[in-house]
Design a protein around this motif. Structure first.
Motif, mmCIF file in Angstrom:
data_model
loop_
_atom_site.group_PDB
_atom_site.id
_atom_site.type_symbol
_atom_site.label_atom_id
_atom_site.label_comp_id
_atom_site.label_asym_id
_atom_site.label_seq_id
_atom_site.Cartn_x
_atom_site.Cartn_y
_atom_site.Cartn_z
ATOM 1 N N ALA A 23 0.830 7.688 23.024
ATOM 2 C CA ALA A 23 0.792 7.802 21.558
ATOM 3 C C ALA A 23 -0.588 8.258 21.091
ATOM 4 N N ARG A 24 -1.655 7.789 21.754
ATOM 5 C CA ARG A 24 -3.009 8.221 21.388
ATOM 6 C C ARG A 24 -3.184 9.724 21.602
ATOM 7 N N LEU A 25 -2.362 10.262 22.489
ATOM 8 C CA LEU A 25 -2.433 11.696 22.783
ATOM 9 C C LEU A 25 -1.433 12.506 21.953
ATOM 10 N N GLY A 26 -0.708 11.819 21.097
ATOM 11 C CA GLY A 26 0.271 12.504 20.259
ATOM 12 C C GLY A 26 1.580 12.791 20.971
ATOM 13 N N ILE A 27 1.906 12.028 22.006
ATOM 14 C CA ILE A 27 3.122 12.239 22.793
ATOM 15 C C ILE A 27 4.056 11.049 22.617
ATOM 16 N N ASP A 28 5.327 11.334 22.323
ATOM 17 C CA ASP A 28 6.335 10.293 22.164
ATOM 18 C C ASP A 28 6.864 9.902 23.540
ATOM 19 N N ALA A 29 6.749 8.625 23.885
ATOM 20 C CA ALA A 29 7.163 8.147 25.201
ATOM 21 C C ALA A 29 8.643 8.393 25.463
ATOM 22 N N LYS A 30 9.426 8.486 24.407
ATOM 23 C CA LYS A 30 10.868 8.672 24.587
ATOM 24 C C LYS A 30 11.223 10.081 25.072
ATOM 25 N N THR A 31 10.282 11.009 24.953
ATOM 26 C CA THR A 31 10.588 12.410 25.302
ATOM 27 C C THR A 31 10.145 12.789 26.716
ATOM 28 N N VAL A 32 9.399 11.911 27.389
ATOM 29 C CA VAL A 32 8.755 12.315 28.643
ATOM 30 C C VAL A 32 9.732 12.474 29.805
ATOM 31 N N ALA A 33 10.867 11.769 29.760
ATOM 32 C CA ALA A 33 11.789 11.785 30.895
ATOM 33 C C ALA A 33 12.344 13.180 31.166
ATOM 34 N N ALA A 34 12.462 14.000 30.120
ATOM 35 C CA ALA A 34 13.078 15.315 30.270
ATOM 36 C C ALA A 34 12.065 16.427 30.556
ATOM 37 N N VAL A 35 10.757 16.081 30.636
ATOM 38 C CA VAL A 35 9.717 17.107 30.786
ATOM 39 C C VAL A 35 9.188 17.095 32.221
ATOM 40 N N PRO A 36 9.085 18.264 32.892
ATOM 41 C CA PRO A 36 8.522 18.310 34.242
ATOM 42 C C PRO A 36 7.098 17.765 34.273
ATOM 43 N N LEU A 37 6.693 17.236 35.415
ATOM 44 C CA LEU A 37 5.411 16.555 35.522
ATOM 45 C C LEU A 37 4.238 17.479 35.218
ATOM 46 N N ASN A 38 4.270 18.734 35.695
ATOM 47 C CA ASN A 38 3.144 19.633 35.426
ATOM 48 C C ASN A 38 3.051 19.988 33.944
ATOM 49 N N LYS A 39 4.195 20.039 33.260
ATOM 50 C CA LYS A 39 4.189 20.288 31.814
ATOM 51 C C LYS A 39 3.623 19.075 31.073
ATOM 52 N N MET A 40 3.950 17.886 31.556
ATOM 53 C CA MET A 40 3.396 16.675 30.962
ATOM 54 C C MET A 40 1.884 16.609 31.173
ATOM 55 N N LEU A 41 1.433 17.078 32.331
ATOM 56 C CA LEU A 41 -0.008 17.084 32.608
ATOM 57 C C LEU A 41 -0.724 18.004 31.615
ATOM 58 N N ALA A 42 -0.126 19.145 31.336
ATOM 59 C CA ALA A 42 -0.718 20.068 30.363
ATOM 60 C C ALA A 42 -0.738 19.444 28.970
#
Length: 294
Positions: free
Chosen positions: A127-146
């Motif tokens: 959340a501090r990074l502006g990312i919703d935890a509910k959306t992370v499951a569908a995103v590839p790991l390298n995209k999440m890293l970016a």
């Protein structure tokens, strides 16, 4: 009798025969010397070839281990092997130790799973990074890293960056701050620098590395099986011999005891005579006034 000329001819023939034998002996000695040098050369060559083969196998094994480590990391994270190699290059440029990135990515994958499952620490970090935890499951790991890199870029507090990095990447997360500080553009630029500097494992190389490891393991297992077969044959035969020895001792126990007892009795019977003789010699040679008894 023989004439003088006949004697001379025979002497000449004998001398010629002797010279022939001498020449043969010299030839044999030269052959032995040449053969010995050839054997020595073959032995040294074989040792060199064995050494080179061992070195080649060790080198090939180390390279194949790298390829297999990449393959396994790719299977765990879902990140393509070339992307992983670029990330490894970028991590080294950012000051991270070799191998740390693998641990960090494993921890990052676990942290994202926890965030998606409702863990407050990881969800708050995202959340501090502006990312919703509910959306992370569908995103590839390298995209999440970016995405995390973009979020870290906008965190102005060093303590907040450190807290967020530790929550997402574990104890080694501090090294990720430098890697991600330039946002996804900075991360992509670092990865792009690997082109021309890194000899990438291609997909075919990864397959070849796996095949080499499997083949090498097959060879090792073959030698293990051979060693076990030889060992089993040896201890099977030894067991039979030991059984025979044990049976012989059991069958001849009384005879052995009787024989040993006889030897002891014989020695005991002779001992007084030995002592008396020794005493007599000592008395005569060393101390005539001393008395000896048994």
């Amino acid at each position: 009798g023989l004439s003088i000329d006949e004697y001379k001819r025979k002497a000449t023939a004998v001398a010629a025969l002797q010279n022939s034998f001498k020449g043969l002996a010299v030839g044999v000695d030269r052959f032995k010397d040449s053969f010995g040098k050839t054997v020595s050369l073959l032995r040294n060559s074989t040792m060199r070839i064995a050494g080179l083969t061992t070195a080649a196998l060790a080198f090939a094994g180390s390279v194949s281990k790298q390829g297999n480590a990449l393959r396994l990391m790719s299977e765990r994270t879902g990140i393509a092997t070339e992307t992983l190699q670029r990330l490894q290059f970028a991590a080294r440029r950012a000051g991270m130790e070799s191998g740390t990135l693998d641990q960090v990515l494993d921890k990052f994958s676990v942290s994202l799973g926890k965030a998606a499952g409702g863990s407050k620490q990881q969800a708050d970090a995202l959340a501090r990074l502006g990312i919703d935890a509910k959306t992370v499951a569908a995103v590839p790991l390298n995209k999440m890293l970016a995405a995390v890199a973009d979020g870290m870029k906008h965190l102005t507090s060093e303590s907040e960056r450190a807290l967020t990095a530790q929550a997402l990447f574990g104890e080694s997360g501090k090294g990720m701050i430098n890697l991600l500080s330039g946002g996804k553009e900075g991360l992509a630029a670092l990865q792009a620098q690997a082109t021309g500097k890194v000899a990438f494992f291609k997909s075919g190389d990864i397959v070849a590395a796996k095949q080499f490891e499997e083949t090498f393991d097959d060879v090792k297992q073959t030698f293990v099986a051979l060693r076990n077969a030889i060992g089993i044959k040896i201890f099977t035969q030894l067991r039979g011999s030991l059984n025979q020895i044990s049976a012989w001792f059991s069958a001849n126990q009384e005879k052995l005891v009787t024989g040993v007892s006889g030897l002891i009795n014989a020695f005991a019977a002779w001992l007084p005579h030995i002592v008396a003789a020794a005493g007599a010699v000592a008395k005569a040679v060393v101390a005539p006034d001393m008395t000896y008894s048994f």
